[in-house]
Design a protein around this motif. Structure first.
Motif, mmCIF file in Angstrom:
data_model
loop_
_atom_site.group_PDB
_atom_site.id
_atom_site.type_symbol
_atom_site.label_atom_id
_atom_site.label_comp_id
_atom_site.label_asym_id
_atom_site.label_seq_id
_atom_site.Cartn_x
_atom_site.Cartn_y
_atom_site.Cartn_z
ATOM 1 N N ALA B 214 -22.136 88.660 -8.320
ATOM 2 C CA ALA B 214 -22.707 89.130 -7.058
ATOM 3 C C ALA B 214 -22.304 90.562 -6.780
ATOM 4 O O ALA B 214 -23.133 91.381 -6.387
ATOM 5 C CB ALA B 214 -22.256 88.208 -5.930
ATOM 6 N N SER B 215 -21.028 90.885 -7.029
ATOM 7 C CA SER B 215 -20.593 92.230 -6.658
ATOM 8 C C SER B 215 -21.135 93.276 -7.624
ATOM 9 O O SER B 215 -21.249 94.441 -7.273
ATOM 10 C CB SER B 215 -19.071 92.309 -6.566
ATOM 11 O OG SER B 215 -18.481 91.805 -7.728
ATOM 12 N N ALA B 218 -24.804 93.762 -6.470
ATOM 13 C CA ALA B 218 -24.875 94.533 -5.229
ATOM 14 C C ALA B 218 -24.954 96.029 -5.506
ATOM 15 O O ALA B 218 -25.416 96.804 -4.684
ATOM 16 C CB ALA B 218 -23.659 94.216 -4.350
ATOM 17 N N ARG B 219 -24.503 96.446 -6.680
ATOM 18 C CA ARG B 219 -24.544 97.872 -7.027
ATOM 19 C C ARG B 219 -25.920 98.318 -7.502
ATOM 20 O O ARG B 219 -26.167 99.511 -7.641
ATOM 21 C CB ARG B 219 -23.530 98.174 -8.130
ATOM 22 C CG ARG B 219 -22.103 97.965 -7.688
ATOM 23 C CD ARG B 219 -21.153 98.244 -8.819
ATOM 24 N NE ARG B 219 -20.939 99.663 -8.970
ATOM 25 C CZ ARG B 219 -19.756 100.227 -9.232
ATOM 26 N NH1 ARG B 219 -18.702 99.482 -9.370
ATOM 27 N NH2 ARG B 219 -19.628 101.512 -9.362
ATOM 28 N N VAL B 220 -26.781 97.364 -7.801
ATOM 29 C CA VAL B 220 -28.114 97.733 -8.282
ATOM 30 C C VAL B 220 -28.906 98.334 -7.120
ATOM 31 O O VAL B 220 -28.990 97.750 -6.049
ATOM 32 C CB VAL B 220 -28.850 96.488 -8.838
ATOM 33 C CG1 VAL B 220 -30.265 96.834 -9.248
ATOM 34 C CG2 VAL B 220 -28.077 95.908 -10.000
#
Lengths: 494, 377, 312
Positions: B214-215, B218-220
């Protein structure tokens, strides 16, 4: 034999106990109480224990020298080198854990540091090709320095907390090595590759010492043997000096040691430094003999094996460290060959039944019980018309062929094998609770299930079986001999 | 060619000639029955990536069983567990070389293992046929006994990148580089080609043991078109695809051949594979059916292992038929001459001089709503 | 970085991710802390119990028809998965204690460490033998729609994570009620305080320790199912790193302390999520561990750990 500890090391001492000043009688007479066995096995053990320590060392040395003279098989020599490295690591860890009593769970990182340091100065990775007699001493000193840095927290931490910090240190080392294949420095535009990440560093220079280039594992074997002999003599000497005694005092009771005026911090540092230096040295040899270095080898699995070695041998005992290293590094190799592990399995099975059924009569009855169980199970399988597997397809080993006239192996090995595995575990769990009568009845059934499981499923999966055997062995050895082979039960202070 | 093999060969051929005189009618290919040997499988049979190794082992076992049943030969499998660890590979390697019954190796599974042991095996003329070591540099000519029945990263990386940039008109690609020998090598190739094609690239390295994506997802960024993943386990690709949906991002997952497994099934995703969909091939049907009956599920690592074992077995058979016995050098020579009209991977298999598949290519699929794979490139 | 890495939404999203991850770590950490608090042994096989728990949950799910063809309502199915997995893991915990730890109760501190290693090898490879090496996937997308959840501005909290967090909170609350409110719980604390005195007070130490292992392992089983539900993947080697993380969380919070384990778990989850959000996902483990070393050096007993009384 000036202290109780050294007398505990040569496991003889059944002779008349002469009480010295300040020696507690209960402690001194401890050895006598240890011997509870009788019969031929115990007598053999007793005779063996009368052999002086020096003779035993020489005997081991003799075998160690004879093996390379007798064979040039590269595999055997490579296993020998691995054993030598294992002994070096065990010696180092034995000083940290066994003598000084510091639980260091980051020890594998020192090994890895030495290996990677050697790789970096002996390959095209960074373009350095240092001479062996320069690189190795520098790396050993550097690893010792690293050991000093890591030991700094040990001033404040005790016991399990030190273990945890060093565990984290070991993990950080693995992560950093794994990630240092694309480091971008602020002043550079392109990222550089230092450790090769998960690819490791290949094509390392071999050792060149005294003009001799080390070409094969045998050369490294001789080098290791020489190092181990020197170390054994040195550590034995150190152990008898003030430092050795002070280390053991810290291990037994650091508070009392401090009260006695022993500078415990300085000694902790020293233990860490010596241990790290040995690991660093082992690392350089590993790198050189392997010709390449990879990070996988320096993670927790290796650490746990080294710990298992020194604890199996008896923490704090030098011969124990050698013995533990032999078991922990040779057994997994031995078990690689399925027919060997099959023989081992049946020998252990017979021994276990023998230990549980002491008299010849009940032993024979149990064996008969196993036989009858097999016949009954065969009958059940046949009446349910379960498809059987042709004999040639499963009876590969010597024992398998022998058993093939009696044992029914169903066609669906996966299903029946897994079923027997689960059933066997449940049965063993139940047997520990059961009354002696039920135990007597069910022991043959459990033994049969073991044989069935082995021939139906485990023999097909030697690699997994190997791991299962190592796991079982660790538990059984710890439960039956928590002090290790050569350790003595000790009164825990804390 | 040294003198010794020739001596062995001549003795063997003499023995064979005598045997031929003795038999009146040859019913089955009798040559194979007189030949035997073991094939070593160097794979991570236990340990963290056992899912790769057990499958490679099972497929190799199936290949041996099939070949033995067909020809009446008695080849066996020798298990050599390396846990995908090059150090373990280098410990066990001398034992394989010293074991005279071993005629060829299926494996090793990892490119880093080939780097560690390739030299030793080449010096001993013992063939390595790896079903999964795809690093481009391995077939640069250094390892004379190394072969692989699958195309390498040098084909897959640039191929996938070109497809994303040219055919799918990607402007921005996010690469998740798993820190394994496989993931690092492949993402390097993809990133280089994408940059050349003026596509904006963000490459994030991720530890293999990572569980939560998930983290990372989230950077995408919102404007990213594709998330290129280099996992060896397709369930991770599925996790990333689902996470993208949850965070309402338009990016689509593009998986490498490691993601070519049934667990990756989010519709609209792309995968590249070294073979046309094995499940739909008629050549592979019987093998796949037999595998499913005997071992259950399979992924993408297995079928090439069947082909690798097949290559060694057929080479040994030819060496035997030529009267050279299953001598290693003879087997190795025959492996170089391999020409299988249609493998279970659906194409013809011939090796280049350095051991790569001749004319190997990658296939690109789009996952449809019903989970089926549609060939798009 | 134009993809909003500096935005509040991004931070919030990463916070949510970290807290969910932390919930799972906390549940594993609770098992470590319980056992350590009572017996002062590091139960390194705990992570593998968690793995077995995840597998039990998986097979219960498959047995009930799988997520897409479930024979019972989804809520009931999840409940059964948790119940069976917790029961199975708990029983496994009892067996492990009986075989590997009880005989070693008075041995040197390091002996249980090695037998734990043996248990760990057995469980990992036993699972490999029984379930094969292939990676199983919980496939929850057909269970609870992927898009279900709460959307607050740019922050998404999906349904499954909410479910897992709520369950984790319930379990933790239940545990602290159990330890503080029941007779077994009190007996447990008495043993932790002074085992010899507890024996003299007539407490059945064996029985209480058995309960401790049952409850700790059941929590690990629950954590296994949760990980399956959120992170999908289940395989025989998954316990190793998770066990290490849970152990770390327990230590940071102060090993032996139940609120400490929860705090440590959540902090660890957030630290991991934040390092991979703002620094590098690759270094997240290394940075997390460095942070922990720093915590240990400042507060050697962990954040909520009691000061140790050294008995002389």
């Amino acid at each position: 034999m000036d202290t109780p500890q050294t007398s505990a090391e040569d496991s003889a001492g059944r002779a008349e106990v002469v009480l010295g000043i300040g020696t507690d009688e209960w402690v001194a007479r401890h050895n006598e109480r240890l011997i509870v066995d009788s019969g031929p096995l115990a007598r053999l053990k007793d005779t063996a224990s009368k052999i002086p320590n020096l003779v035993r060392w020489l005997l081991v040395l003799l075998i160690a020298v004879a093996v390379p003279l007798g064979t040039s098989n590269p595999y055997i020599m490579r296993v020998g080198v691995n054993l030598g490295l294992f002994i070096l690591l065990s010696y180092g860890l034995n000083i940290v854990v066994g003598y000084a009593g510091l639980l260091d769970l980051g020890y594998a990182a020192f090994y890895g540091f030495g290996a990677y340091a050697y790789a970096l100065v002996s390959s095209d990775q960074l373009g350095h090709h240092w001479k062996t007699y320069i690189s190795v001493p520098i790396i050993v000193v550097a690893t010792a320095l690293l050991g000093f840095l890591v030991s700094l927290p040990s001033r404040r931490l005790m016991g399990d907390y030190l273990a945890i910090v060093t565990l984290f240190f070991g993990q950080v080392f693995v992560q950093v090595v794994l990630s240092s294949d694309s480091i971008t420095f602020p002043w550079a535009t392109d990222s550089i590759d230092i450790t090769g990440g998960s690819n490791g560093i290949p094509a390392l220079d071999p050792f060149v010492l005294f003009g001799h280039k080390f070409l094969n594992a045998k050369d490294y074997y001789w080098l290791l043997l020489a190092i181990i002999v020197i170390l054994t003599l040195t550590i034995t000497r150190i152990n008898r000096t003030r430092i050795g005694r002070a280390w053991r005092t810290i291990r037994e009771d650091s508070l009392a040691a401090q009260a006695m005026g022993i500078s415990i911090n300085r000694l902790k540092f020293m233990a860490f430094i010596v241990g790290a230096a040995l690991a660093g040295l082992a690392g350089t040899i590993l790198s050189a003999v392997q010709g390449a270095v990879f990070v996988n080898g320096f993670d927790l699995p290796l650490l746990t094996l080294v710990y298992a070695a020194i604890i199996l041998g008896g923490s704090g005992s030098l011969p124990g460290a050698v013995m533990g290293a032999i078991v922990m590094s040779l057994l997994p190799e031995f078990l690689r060959v399925p027919s060997y592990s099959e023989i081992l399995f049946f020998v252990v099975l017979i021994l276990v039944i023998g230990a549980m059924r002491r008299s010849i009569k009940s032993f024979a009855i149990t064996l008969l019980g196993i036989f009858v169980t097999g016949i009954i199970v065969r009958g059940i399988f046949l009446s349910l018309s379960v498809k059987s597997l042709p004999r040639d397809e499963w009876a590969t080993g010597v024992i398998g062929r022998f058993l093939s006239h009696w044992l029914f192996v169903p066609n669906n090995r996966l299903l029946w094998g897994n079923a027997s595995f689960v059933l066997l575990i449940a049965l063993i769990a139940y047997l520990t609770q059961a009354s002696p009568t039920i135990k007597r009845i069910l022991l043959p059934v459990a033994a049969f299930l073991g044989i069935f499981l082995w021939e139906v499923r485990l023999i097909q999966q030697p690699s997994t079986t190997r791991q299962l055997i190592i796991g079982t062995m660790l538990i059984v050895l710890m439960v039956t001999k928590p002090q290790g082979f050569l350790g003595k039960a000790r009164v825990e202070v804390l | 060619m040294t003198k010794k093999p020739r001596l062995v060969a001549s003795i063997a051929s003499a023995a064979l000639a005598l045997a031929a005189l003795g038999t009146t009618v040859a019913i089955a290919p009798a040559y194979a029955a007189s030949c035997s040997g073991a094939i070593s499988v160097m794979a991570p049979i236990t340990g963290p990536v056992a899912f790769i190794g057990t499958e490679q082992l099972n497929f190799a076992q199936l290949a041996v069983a099939d070949y033995n049943a067909k020809t009446g030969a008695t080849y066996t499998i020798h298990q050599d567990d390396t846990q995908l660890d090059a150090s373990q590979a280098s410990t066990v390697a001398p034992s394989i070389v010293a074991n005279k019954s071993i005629i060829g190796v299926v494996g090793p599974a990892g490119s880093q293992e080939v780097l560690a042991i390739g030299g030793l095996f080449s010096a001993n003329s013992l063939a390595l046929v790896s079903p999964s070591a795809t690093r481009t540099s391995l077939t640069a000519g250094t390892y004379t006994s190394f072969f692989r029945p699958i195309p390498n990263d040098g084909l897959q990386g640039p191929g996938d990148a070109t497809y994303m940039a040219k055919t799918l008109k990607a402007k921005e690609v996010f690469i998740i580089e798993e820190k394994t020998a496989y993931g690092s090598g492949l993402s390097k190739e993809v990133a280089a080609t994408l940059k050349k094609l003026k596509v904006k690239v963000t490459k994030i390295p991720v530890n293999e043991k990572n569980a939560d994506y998930a983290s990372v997802v989230a950077r995408v960024s919102k404007s990213t078109n594709f998330v290129f993943v280099t996992f060896q386990d397709a369930a991770k690709s599925e996790q990333v695809a689902q996470e993208l949906k949850k965070e309402r991002k338009k990016a689509v997952v593009f998986g490498s051949d490691g993601s070519d497994q049934p667990t990756f099934k989010t519709a609209g995703s792309y995968i590249s594979a070294f073979a046309p969909d094995v499940t739909s091939l008629s050549v592979a049907a019987s093998v796949i059916a037999a595998y499913k009956a005997k071992y259950g599920k399979y992924t993408t690592f297995g079928p090439p292992s069947y082909v690798a074992a097949q290559v060694i077995l057929e080479a040994a058979g030819r060496a035997c038929a030529a009267g050279k016995g299953t001598d290693r050098t003879a087997v190795l020579d025959e492996i170089r001459k391999t020409d299988i009209a249609k493998t279970i991977l659906g194409s013809r298999l011939k090796f280049t001089a350095n051991g790569d598949v001749l004319g190997g290519r990658f296939y690109i699929f789009r996952i449809a709503a019903d989970g089926s794979h549609q060939l798009v490139g | 970085m134009d993809n909003g890495v500096q935005s509040v939404d991004y931070f919030g999203q990463q916070m949510v991710n970290g807290i969910t991850l932390g919930g799972v770590y906390a549940l594993i950490a609770l098992g470590y802390t319980l056992v350590y608090g009572v017996l002062q042994i590091l139960n390194f096989a705990h992570g593998d119990v968690y793995m077995i728990g995840a597998f039990i949950g998986f097979f219960v799910m498959v047995g009930l028809g799988g997520p897409s063809h479930a024979v019972v309502p989804v809520a009931v199915m999840i409940f059964i998965m948790f119940a069976v997995s917790m029961l199975g893991s708990g029983l496994l915990g009892i067996v492990i204690e009986k075989f590997a730890y009880r005989p070693l109760r008075n041995s040197p501190r390091i002996a249980p460490l090695i037998s734990a290693l043996g248990v760990s090898l057995l469980l990992q490879n036993g699972a490999l033998l029984l379930f094969s090496g292939s990676i199983r996937s919980y496939d929850t997308s057909s269970f609870v729609p992927i898009t279900a959840g709460i959307h607050l501005g740019g922050v998404t909290i999906d349904g499954m994570r909410i479910l897992v967090l709520v369950l984790a909170l319930i379990l933790m609350f239940g545990l602290s009620r159990w330890v503080n409110g029941t007779q077994v719980g009190r007996a447990m604390r008495a043993i932790a305080f002074d085992r010899d005195a507890a024996i003299m007070m007539g407490i059945n130490v064996d029985r209480v320790i058995m309960w401790t292992f049952f409850v700790g392992s059941a929590l690990a089983g629950a954590a296994g199912v949760m990980v399956g539900l959120v992170f999908l993947r289940v395989y025989s080697y998954m316990g190793f790193l998770a066990g290490l993380k849970g152990f770390t969380a327990a230590v940071v919070g102060g090993i032996g302390s139940i609120p400490g384990a929860m705090l440590g778990g959540v902090l660890l989850g957030i630290a991991e999520s934040m390092t991979s959000a703002y620094l590098s996902p690759n270094f997240s483990d290394a940075i997390t561990f460095l942070l922990l070393i720093a915590v240990m050096l400042i507060k050697p007993r962990g954040l909520l750990g009691r000061r140790a009384i050294v008995k002389v």
